[in-house]
Design an enzyme around this catalytic site. Structure first.
Site, PDB file in Angstrom:
ATOM      1  N   GLU A 139      11.351  15.078  15.041  1.00 22.56           N
ATOM      2  CA  GLU A 139      11.465  15.138  13.586  1.00 22.56           C
ATOM      3  C   GLU A 139      10.428  16.100  13.025  1.00 22.56           C
ATOM      4  O   GLU A 139       9.217  15.901  13.194  1.00 22.56           O
ATOM      5  CB  GLU A 139      11.268  13.747  12.985  1.00 22.56           C
ATOM      6  N   LYS A 146       0.846  -1.196   0.000  1.00 24.63           N
ATOM      7  CA  LYS A 146       0.000   0.000   0.000  1.00 24.63           C
ATOM      8  C   LYS A 146       0.881   1.246   0.000  1.00 24.63           C
ATOM      9  O   LYS A 146       1.616   1.492   0.948  1.00 24.63           O
ATOM     10  CB  LYS A 146      -0.908   0.058   1.228  1.00 24.63           C
ATOM     11  N   GLU A 175      11.749   0.978   8.836  1.00 23.18           N
ATOM     12  CA  GLU A 175      12.607   2.136   8.603  1.00 23.18           C
ATOM     13  C   GLU A 175      11.807   3.365   9.007  1.00 23.18           C
ATOM     14  O   GLU A 175      10.834   3.731   8.343  1.00 23.18           O
ATOM     15  CB  GLU A 175      13.032   2.222   7.136  1.00 23.18           C
ATOM     16  N   CYS A 230      13.817  11.232   5.556  1.00 29.90           N
ATOM     17  CA  CYS A 230      14.128  10.744   6.903  1.00 29.90           C
ATOM     18  C   CYS A 230      15.589  10.944   7.254  1.00 29.90           C
ATOM     19  O   CYS A 230      15.942  11.106   8.422  1.00 29.90           O
ATOM     20  CB  CYS A 230      13.745   9.273   7.027  1.00 29.90           C
TER      21      CYS A 230
END
Length: 496
Positions: free
Chosen positions: A393, A184, A259, A293
């Site tokens: 983040e 997906k 990840e 990232c």
């Protein structure tokens, strides 16, 4: 169907799919009949619509993958690799169209010919290099060895920031190992993955080997790790969603790799080549509008050169051009309204916490920016390591500068977050580079490199809350296999 058109960019109708997803080699709508608009973040125009699927569509996709598994698993590994090589060649032939499509759904400027073909060729070469080992035995009439076998039907959920490359990495390695997959993509940027799946069918990868289910994470994405016939999972995204995926996998004891996010430090010492360091740091935080990232979002700089580095960074980032995908610019918009509000919210947090705003901090002025999710490249100086902008983040072009006194403090600050994906050090001192390579808690360390991207075939993955497991490396196909030990001996021999 509404597509972006005119001199400001087009989408090739041969690769743009509208209102359908791929299940068992067929392009079908969702079982719900509902759709989701895919929006160009530069102007909020609808590029296409995708099915809003749920667990019923995932069930159909898993069944299709299960039907396709025996023939694909038992095919010669060399033949599987050859099909992936053909897929890579067709991707290269469609490179301009794929680059334009991903630029428009993600919002980034053109990156030129995409790297998906190169990634798939690297993976295809591993398909028939999946080796077991021989094992010692207790007597000469016996042999022992290991087999590496595919898991079977596997699943993946990927994010929106680099949908084409991430699709190629996960799907390529999984099917090279002999698995079939249900994947997906993110609802914000699913069009490039759908186009890549279409090209896979065109080169002869059999129906059902690759199944692409679209929709929201809570409806379609959550159903994949929860399915008992999905034998292995991959997830790329935030730690928060990663925990949800891992909890779902735990119910069926499904192995997975994650990840997750990053808060990558760029550690700069007084002996560094500052010309190279400043270019690398500015590029790292503005590439894809900071929505990577691995983005180097923290500059941990030796105090003796702190002011010079800040001034150079500000000058370098002032030259960053911002605009829509069809212009020759350095940086595009953020991907959606939610991300736009998130990044601007963190900028407000930085101001309120007492960090010094050096550059940016707002939305670019001008008519062409009015309908898009644009933000200025932003630098905060004199950031305390405990501030939220230094620990969390942001996933945007926001750079935090943290001055330190010495090497020991630099490494302590660099390691002082929950993340551990990528770290960079800028120095001419070989001894310090060696010490940093061991001291920095990250899955990838770049010495005089913003992303640590100079190595070919480097495995990619994180420490701590940045996840576990590796992809992209020389063992990426092995990650999608399980080990079986075999012992053979003549009947009637004593067992020990």
């Amino acid at each position: 169907m509404t597509v972006t058109s005119g001199t400001r960019g087009t989408v090739d109708p041969d690769i743009l799919l509208d209102g359908v997803q791929l299940i068992g080699g067929e392009w079908v709508p969702s079982a719900t009949g509902r759709t989701i608009d895919v929006i160009n973040p530069a102007n909020q125009h609808v590029i296409a619509r995708i099915p809003r699927s749920d667990e019923n569509d995932v069930e159909h996709a898993v069944q299709a993958a299960e039907r396709a598994l025996p023939a694909w698993r038992d095919m010669s590994a060399t033949a599987r690799g050859e099909l992936i090589f053909k897929w890579a060649a067709l991707i290269d032939a469609k490179g301009t169209e794929l680059d334009s499509l991903e630029s428009q759904e993600v919002g980034r400027p053109s990156w030129g010919p995409p790297g998906m073909g190169r990634q798939l060729r690297f993976i295809a070469g591993q398909a028939d290099k999946v080796h077991g080992v021989s094992l010692p035995t207790h007597h000469p009439e016996a042999v022992g060895f290991t087999l590496r076998e595919p898991y079977g039907v596997v699943g993946a959920v990927i994010p929106w920031n680099a949908p084409g490359p991430l699709f190629a990495v996960e799907v390529g390695a999984a099917i090279a190992a002999g698995n079939t997959i249900v994947i997906k993509p993110a609802e914000d940027a699913p069009l490039t993955p759908l186009a890549l799946a279409k090209l896979a069918l065109e080169v002869g990868i059999p129906p059902g080997v690759i199944n692409v289910v679209t929709g929201y994470g809570a409806e379609a994405g959550a159903a994949i790790p929860a399915h008992p016939k999905v034998r292995r999972m991959a997830f790329i995204g935030s730690p928060e969603t990663g925990r949800i995926i891992m909890a779902a996998c735990a119910q069926n004891l499904t192995p997975l790799h994650l990840e997750l996010g990053g808060k990558s430090p760029q550690v700069v010492f007084s002996d560094a080549d500052l010309d190279a360091a400043v270019r690398g740091m500015a590029w790292s935080i503005t590439l894809n509008t900071g929505q990577i990232c691995a983005a180097g979002s923290r500059v941990v700089v030796e105090r003796s050169i702190h002011q010079e580095v800040v001034e150079r960074l500000a000058k370098q980032m002032e030259e960053i051009t911002v605009g829509p995908w069809y212009e020759q610019v350095t940086m595009g918009p953020l991907v959606n309204k939610k991300q736009h509000e998130r990044v601007l919210g963190y900028i407000d947090i930085g101001k309120e916490s007492g960090a010094e705003l050096v550059l940016g901090g707002g939305v670019p002025a001008g008519d062409k920016f009015d309908d898009g999710f644009f933000v200025e490249p932003t630098i905060f100086d004199k950031v305390d390591p405990d501030m939220r902008i230094a620990r969390e983040e942001i996933f945007g072009p926001v750079l935090s500068v943290i001055p330190v006194d010495d090497e020991a403090e630099a490494f302590e600050v660099a390691n002082g977050t929950d993340y551990g994906l990528v770290a960079s050090i800028w120095t001419r001192d070989v001894g310090r580079a060696v010490r940093a390579s061991r001291a920095l808690q990250a899955g990838q360390v770049g010495v005089n490199s913003a992303f640590g991207a100079a190595a070919i075939g480097a495995p990619f993955g994180g420490y701590k809350n940045s996840g576990f497991g590796r992809n992209m490396g020389a063992d990426s196909v092995l990650e999608w296999t399980q080990v079986k030990a075999v012992s053979m001996s003549e009947a009637g021999l004593p067992r020990r």
